[in-house]
Structure formats: C-alpha cells, structure tokens
Motif scaffolding. Structure first.
Motif, mmCIF file in Angstrom:
data_model
loop_
_atom_site.group_PDB
_atom_site.id
_atom_site.type_symbol
_atom_site.label_atom_id
_atom_site.label_comp_id
_atom_site.label_asym_id
_atom_site.label_seq_id
_atom_site.Cartn_x
_atom_site.Cartn_y
_atom_site.Cartn_z
ATOM 1 N N VAL A 98 1.048 -1.108 -0.042
ATOM 2 C CA VAL A 98 0.109 0.147 0.051
ATOM 3 C C VAL A 98 0.885 1.175 0.012
ATOM 4 C CG1 VAL A 98 -1.883 1.445 1.347
ATOM 5 C CG2 VAL A 98 -1.926 -1.309 1.239
ATOM 6 N N ALA A 99 2.010 1.087 0.706
ATOM 7 C CA ALA A 99 2.883 2.352 0.866
ATOM 8 C C ALA A 99 3.488 2.727 -0.616
ATOM 9 C CB ALA A 99 3.793 2.056 1.751
ATOM 10 N N SER A 100 3.578 1.619 -1.464
ATOM 11 C CA SER A 100 4.344 1.816 -2.714
ATOM 12 C C SER A 100 3.143 2.851 -3.637
ATOM 13 C CB SER A 100 4.596 0.469 -3.537
ATOM 14 O OG SER A 100 3.301 -0.299 -3.750
ATOM 15 N N THR A 101 2.001 2.826 -3.231
ATOM 16 C CA THR A 101 1.062 3.501 -3.931
ATOM 17 C C THR A 101 1.007 4.966 -3.912
ATOM 18 O OG1 THR A 101 -0.748 3.157 -2.565
ATOM 19 C CG2 THR A 101 -0.412 1.398 -4.125
ATOM 20 N N HIS A 102 1.781 5.371 -2.954
ATOM 21 C CA HIS A 102 1.847 6.754 -2.415
ATOM 22 C C HIS A 102 3.133 7.325 -3.141
ATOM 23 C CE1 HIS A 102 -1.483 7.044 0.370
ATOM 24 N NE2 HIS A 102 -1.153 5.594 0.590
ATOM 25 N N GLY A 103 3.767 6.695 -3.992
ATOM 26 C CA GLY A 103 4.939 7.244 -4.478
ATOM 27 C C GLY A 103 5.836 8.034 -3.728
ATOM 28 N N ALA A 104 6.059 9.013 -3.879
ATOM 29 C CA ALA A 104 7.329 9.940 -2.988
ATOM 30 C C ALA A 104 6.956 10.100 -1.652
ATOM 31 C CB ALA A 104 7.644 11.255 -3.681
ATOM 32 N N ASP A 105 5.433 10.142 -1.355
ATOM 33 C CA ASP A 105 5.183 10.051 0.055
ATOM 34 C C ASP A 105 5.100 8.658 0.843
ATOM 35 O OD1 ASP A 105 4.940 12.872 -0.196
ATOM 36 O OD2 ASP A 105 2.836 12.644 -0.915
ATOM 37 N N ARG A 106 5.546 7.822 0.189
ATOM 38 C CA ARG A 106 5.534 6.457 0.857
ATOM 39 C C ARG A 106 6.112 6.062 2.226
ATOM 40 N NH1 ARG A 106 9.489 5.949 -2.988
ATOM 41 N NH2 ARG A 106 11.360 4.975 -2.261
ATOM 42 N N TRP A 107 7.199 6.933 2.396
ATOM 43 C CA TRP A 107 7.869 6.856 3.780
ATOM 44 C C TRP A 107 6.746 7.791 4.982
ATOM 45 C CZ3 TRP A 107 11.064 3.460 4.973
ATOM 46 C CH2 TRP A 107 11.953 3.016 3.859
#
Length: 251
Positions: free
Chosen positions: A186-195
């Motif tokens: 799911v974090a990978s779907t947020h792109g640059a905001d994954r962290w």
C-alpha cells in the motif's frame, strides 16, 4: 504528505488492533506491571523496523524466496504452541498466584488493647473479661501464625520477558503479512510520500502498544485473585494454540 501520514496511521491501527499473540502478551505484562513499557517499546520498534523493510522493498524479496517464509511459519508454530501449553498448565493448576495491585499488603487489623488509658495518664487494670498476654507469648503466637495460602506473584526478570516478546513478534508470520507485505504494498501506491505513509503506520504502533500497556494497569483490581489469573491464562492458551495451528493448517 498529510494524506499519506493519516492513511498510514489508519491502516496500521486497523491491522494492529486485534486479538493476537503480541497484544495478549503486552496486555498480560501490563496487568502484572512487569516491564510493561519496555515490552511496548520493543513491540513498537519491531513494528517500525518491519514497516521500513516493507516500504524499502523487502516484501518482493521474501515473495521470491517462499522457503524463508515457510521456515518462519514452522518456527512460529513451535514457539506459539509451547507458549500456549505453558499458559494452559498455569490455568489448570488449582493453586495460583495473586497479584498485589498497590504493591503493599492490606493493613492488619489493630490489636485489641488489654488495658484502657485514663485521663490522668494511668492505665486501668485488665478487666475480668480480658486475659493479659505477655510479650513473649505474643511473639510466639506471631511466629506460629500460619502463612497465607495464596502466593504473591514474583516479578519476572527483564531479559527473559524481552526475549519472549521478540520471539512472539519476529516468529509470527502474520506480522510479516501485515507489516512487510500489506503495508509495503500500500505504501508503494503513495509514490514519493511512501515514507510518510510508513511514519503514520509506525506512529499507530507506538500509540497502540503504549496505550495497551498503560491501560492494562487498571485491570489489576479485577485480576487480583488466583481464579481470575487462571481464567486469563486459559484465554491466552486457547488463543496462542489456535494461532499456532492456523500457521500450519492447510488453507
């Protein structure tokens, strides 16, 4: 940034708020008031490390090496089964341990005076209904008094408690499914905001574990008897053994 942070917090909290081996152990240590904050810190740091590994792409590595997941699955089965059997043994014992909530025993009843003080500072003689007791006789009676039948729970040492907490966390394949695979995907779907998403999920773990450890302290008054602890250990045994079987039971 804010949306990714809140999304990570919400998803992380929804995954972690469930009856499981990790939460039951934190709850038990919080009720016993034994290294509860240290256990909560270990769980929160472990979750944060697993979330970071998932966001960094370790989930794809584990997906390409299924034998590693299988090894962790069987190791977790063995550990959870042993932990559940030990909890079942504690639940089946007729004599159990009691929990001292306030850290002190109940105050003893005041001794009856054998002589009554007078206003002039003198003491009256004992009445005919009272039997004078010598200091030596009182000391002998105190020594001969029977010990209480219920033993007070002895505090556990820090290192064994933390070792058990680490095993319950890192040998549970469900933790990898929730934190490494699901949260990482799911974090990978947020792109640059994954962290930022990962930071929100890690914050949810910190909030939950410390709230559970501190809130469990107030349950001690209802679990101050051996029977209550036997019931709690029975619930822990059922949940631990059920989770252990679910790890290896064919889907």
């Amino acid at each position: 940034m804010t949306s990714a942070l809140l999304a990570g917090f919400g998803l992380g909290l929804s995954l972690i708020v469930a009856i499981g081996a990790q939460n039951l152990f934190v709850l038990r240590q919080g009720i016993r008031r034994e290294h509860a904050l240290a256990v909560a810190a270990v769980c929160a740091v472990s979750d944060a490390a697993l979330i970071a590994l998932g966001v960094s792409g370790l989930g794809f590595v584990l997906h390409s090496a299924p034998w590693l997941v299988t090894a962790v699955r069987w190791a977790g089965f063995a550990f959870l089964l042993c932990y559940g059997v030990l909890a079942a043994r504690r639940a089946l014992r007729r004599s159990g341990e009691a929990l001292v909530v306030d850290g002190a025993d109940a105050p003893a009843a005041p001794a009856r005076e054998t002589a009554h003080p007078r206003r002039d500072g003198q003491r009256d003689a004992p009445s005919r209904h009272e039997c004078p007791v010598s200091p030596d006789a009182g000391a002998a009676a105190a020594v001969a008094a029977p010990a209480p039948a219920v033993a007070v729970a002895a505090p556990a040492r820090l290192l064994p408690v933390l070792a058990t907490c680490l095993a319950l966390t890192w040998l549970n394949p469900h933790v990898y499914l929730d934190t490494v695979f699901l949260l990482g995907s799911v974090a990978s779907t947020h792109g640059a905001d994954r962290w930022w998403f990962a930071a929100g999920a890690a914050t949810a773990s910190v909030v939950w574990f410390f709230a559970l450890a501190l809130g469990a302290r107030y349950l001690g008054r209802w679990l101050a008897t051996p029977r209550a602890w036997r019931i709690l250990d029975g619930v822990i045994a059922v949940v631990m053994i059920a989770i252990a079987v679910s790890l290896v039971w064919p889907a």
